[in-house]
Design a protein around this motif. Structure first.
Motif, short mmCIF file in Angstrom:
data_model
loop_
_atom_site.label_atom_id
_atom_site.label_comp_id
_atom_site.label_asym_id
_atom_site.label_seq_id
_atom_site.Cartn_x
_atom_site.Cartn_y
_atom_site.Cartn_z
N MET A 1 -48.52 -20.20 -10.55
CA MET A 1 -48.92 -19.45 -9.35
C MET A 1 -47.80 -18.50 -8.95
O MET A 1 -46.66 -18.93 -8.79
CB MET A 1 -49.22 -20.42 -8.20
CG MET A 1 -49.64 -19.72 -6.91
SD MET A 1 -50.04 -20.91 -5.60
CE MET A 1 -50.41 -19.77 -4.28
N PRO A 2 -48.08 -17.20 -8.78
CA PRO A 2 -47.04 -16.25 -8.42
C PRO A 2 -46.42 -16.57 -7.07
O PRO A 2 -47.10 -17.02 -6.15
CB PRO A 2 -47.79 -14.91 -8.38
CG PRO A 2 -49.03 -15.13 -9.18
CD PRO A 2 -49.39 -16.57 -8.98
N VAL A 3 -45.11 -16.34 -6.97
CA VAL A 3 -44.41 -16.57 -5.71
C VAL A 3 -44.66 -15.37 -4.79
O VAL A 3 -44.52 -14.22 -5.20
CB VAL A 3 -42.90 -16.75 -5.95
CG1 VAL A 3 -42.18 -16.97 -4.63
CG2 VAL A 3 -42.66 -17.91 -6.91
N SER A 4 -45.03 -15.63 -3.54
CA SER A 4 -45.32 -14.55 -2.61
C SER A 4 -44.04 -13.80 -2.25
O SER A 4 -42.93 -14.30 -2.41
CB SER A 4 -45.95 -15.11 -1.33
OG SER A 4 -45.01 -15.90 -0.62
N ARG A 5 -44.22 -12.58 -1.75
CA ARG A 5 -43.07 -11.74 -1.40
C ARG A 5 -42.23 -12.38 -0.31
O ARG A 5 -41.00 -12.33 -0.34
CB ARG A 5 -43.56 -10.36 -0.95
CG ARG A 5 -42.43 -9.43 -0.52
CD ARG A 5 -42.95 -8.03 -0.20
NE ARG A 5 -41.90 -7.21 0.33
CZ ARG A 5 -40.99 -6.58 -0.39
NH1 ARG A 5 -41.02 -6.72 -1.70
NH2 ARG A 5 -40.08 -5.81 0.17
N SER A 6 -42.88 -13.00 0.68
CA SER A 6 -42.13 -13.61 1.78
C SER A 6 -41.25 -14.76 1.28
O SER A 6 -40.12 -14.95 1.73
CB SER A 6 -43.10 -14.12 2.85
OG SER A 6 -43.99 -15.07 2.31
N TRP A 7 -41.78 -15.53 0.30
CA TRP A 7 -40.98 -16.61 -0.26
C TRP A 7 -39.81 -16.06 -1.06
O TRP A 7 -38.72 -16.63 -1.06
CB TRP A 7 -41.85 -17.51 -1.14
CG TRP A 7 -42.51 -18.61 -0.38
CD1 TRP A 7 -43.81 -18.66 0.04
CD2 TRP A 7 -41.90 -19.82 0.07
NE1 TRP A 7 -44.05 -19.82 0.73
CE2 TRP A 7 -42.89 -20.56 0.76
CE3 TRP A 7 -40.62 -20.34 -0.03
CZ2 TRP A 7 -42.64 -21.79 1.35
CZ3 TRP A 7 -40.35 -21.58 0.54
CH2 TRP A 7 -41.35 -22.29 1.23
N LYS A 8 -40.04 -14.96 -1.78
CA LYS A 8 -38.96 -14.35 -2.54
C LYS A 8 -37.84 -13.88 -1.61
O LYS A 8 -36.66 -14.05 -1.91
CB LYS A 8 -39.49 -13.17 -3.36
CG LYS A 8 -40.35 -13.58 -4.55
CD LYS A 8 -40.82 -12.35 -5.31
CE LYS A 8 -41.68 -12.73 -6.50
NZ LYS A 8 -42.15 -11.55 -7.24
N ILE A 9 -38.23 -13.29 -0.49
CA ILE A 9 -37.24 -12.83 0.48
C ILE A 9 -36.46 -14.02 1.04
O ILE A 9 -35.23 -13.98 1.17
CB ILE A 9 -37.92 -12.04 1.62
CG1 ILE A 9 -38.51 -10.74 1.08
CG2 ILE A 9 -36.92 -11.75 2.74
CD1 ILE A 9 -39.33 -9.97 2.08
N GLY A 10 -37.19 -15.10 1.36
CA GLY A 10 -36.52 -16.29 1.88
C GLY A 10 -35.55 -16.89 0.88
O GLY A 10 -34.43 -17.28 1.23
N LEU A 11 -35.97 -16.97 -0.38
CA LEU A 11 -35.09 -17.52 -1.42
C LEU A 11 -33.88 -16.62 -1.65
O LEU A 11 -32.78 -17.10 -1.92
CB LEU A 11 -35.88 -17.70 -2.72
CG LEU A 11 -36.95 -18.79 -2.70
CD1 LEU A 11 -37.78 -18.74 -3.99
CD2 LEU A 11 -36.31 -20.17 -2.54
N ALA A 12 -34.10 -15.31 -1.54
CA ALA A 12 -32.98 -14.37 -1.71
C ALA A 12 -31.94 -14.57 -0.60
O ALA A 12 -30.73 -14.60 -0.86
CB ALA A 12 -33.49 -12.94 -1.69
N PHE A 13 -32.41 -14.72 0.64
CA PHE A 13 -31.48 -14.97 1.74
C PHE A 13 -30.76 -16.30 1.56
O PHE A 13 -29.56 -16.42 1.83
CB PHE A 13 -32.22 -14.95 3.08
CG PHE A 13 -32.29 -13.60 3.71
CD1 PHE A 13 -31.15 -12.99 4.20
CD2 PHE A 13 -33.50 -12.94 3.83
CE1 PHE A 13 -31.20 -11.74 4.78
CE2 PHE A 13 -33.57 -11.68 4.40
CZ PHE A 13 -32.41 -11.08 4.89
#
Length: 228
Positions: free
Chosen positions: A1-13
């Motif tokens: 399942m693709p990771v949503s953009r909001s989750w990617k931003i959270g993981l980046a932070f």
């Protein structure tokens, strides 16, 4: 399942908070047994080489000589003037205070961008930056409320190191670098690492370095800096 953009931003932070935040502590531990420029230069040279080879193996074309020159200039400002200087200062400055002093980099970046002909900063930006200056002054002013015994000379060097990092960041925006950010970063680390190791040699740091006396804490801290 693709990771949503909001989750990617959270993981980046989260990666920034943990990895970048722990950088100063790791450097503080590593320089207890490894000379600062030896530690920094070897760290960046190894990490940069691995990143460069990984990127090239994925089909990214080789960089030109012009791009290598740009990477060397940027690597000099970012890694020698910025990061290696922080490692040197952390021999006597606590890692937490070093991180706070390096946080004045946005002040330098706004000033450098404006000096290069960019937009004049808005009043809110200026107010926020001035508030940051006041906070730094409270931390390093003799007789202040800070519990740390601050070495003012090294504190000043740290602030200048943040200026070097900021200038390198500003210059990188207009420099002829490869389109791949991974290749460009690898090149900057390779070039910067070699410049730092050259500085270590000139400073005589290799002559006083005993690899067999390096503790496991310093080795693990160095590996953290290489990988993360």
């Amino acid at each position: 399942m693709p990771v949503s953009r909001s989750w990617k931003i959270g993981l980046a932070f989260l990666a920034v908070y943990l990895c970048w935040g722990m950088t100063y502590l790791a450097m503080r531990i590593a320089v207890q047994d490894i000379p600062p420029h030896v530690m920094s230069g070897s760290r960046f040279l190894l990490a940069g080489t691995m990143l460069y080879l990984w990127t090239r193996s994925r089909g990214v074309p080789p960089p030109s000589g012009k791009e290598w020159r740009a990477a060397a200039i940027i690597g000099g400002f970012l890694l020698l003037g910025g990061n290696a200087t922080v490692a040197w200062a952390e021999q006597q400055v606590p890692s937490g205070l070093a991180a706070v002093l390096i946080a004045v980099a946005p002040i330098w970046m706004v000033g450098f961008e404006w000096a290069r002909g960019g937009a004049q900063p808005r009043k809110r930006v200026v107010a926020g930056l001035l508030l940051g200056v006041v906070g730094v002054a409270l931390l390093v002013y003799p007789g202040g409320n800070s519990p740390e015994n601050v070495n003012l000379w090294r504190a000043l060097i740290l602030i200048l190191a943040s200026a070097s990092w900021a200038w390198g960041s500003v210059v990188s925006k207009v420099s002829p670098l490869p389109a791949s950010p991974f290749l460009a970063t690898g090149m900057e680390m390779i070039a910067g690492g070699m410049i730092i190791l050259g500085t270590a040699a000139l400073a005589g740091q290799f002559a006083h370095f005993q690899p067999t006396s390096v503790s496991w804490d310093a080795i693990l801290a160095w590996l953290f800096l290489v990988i993360f």
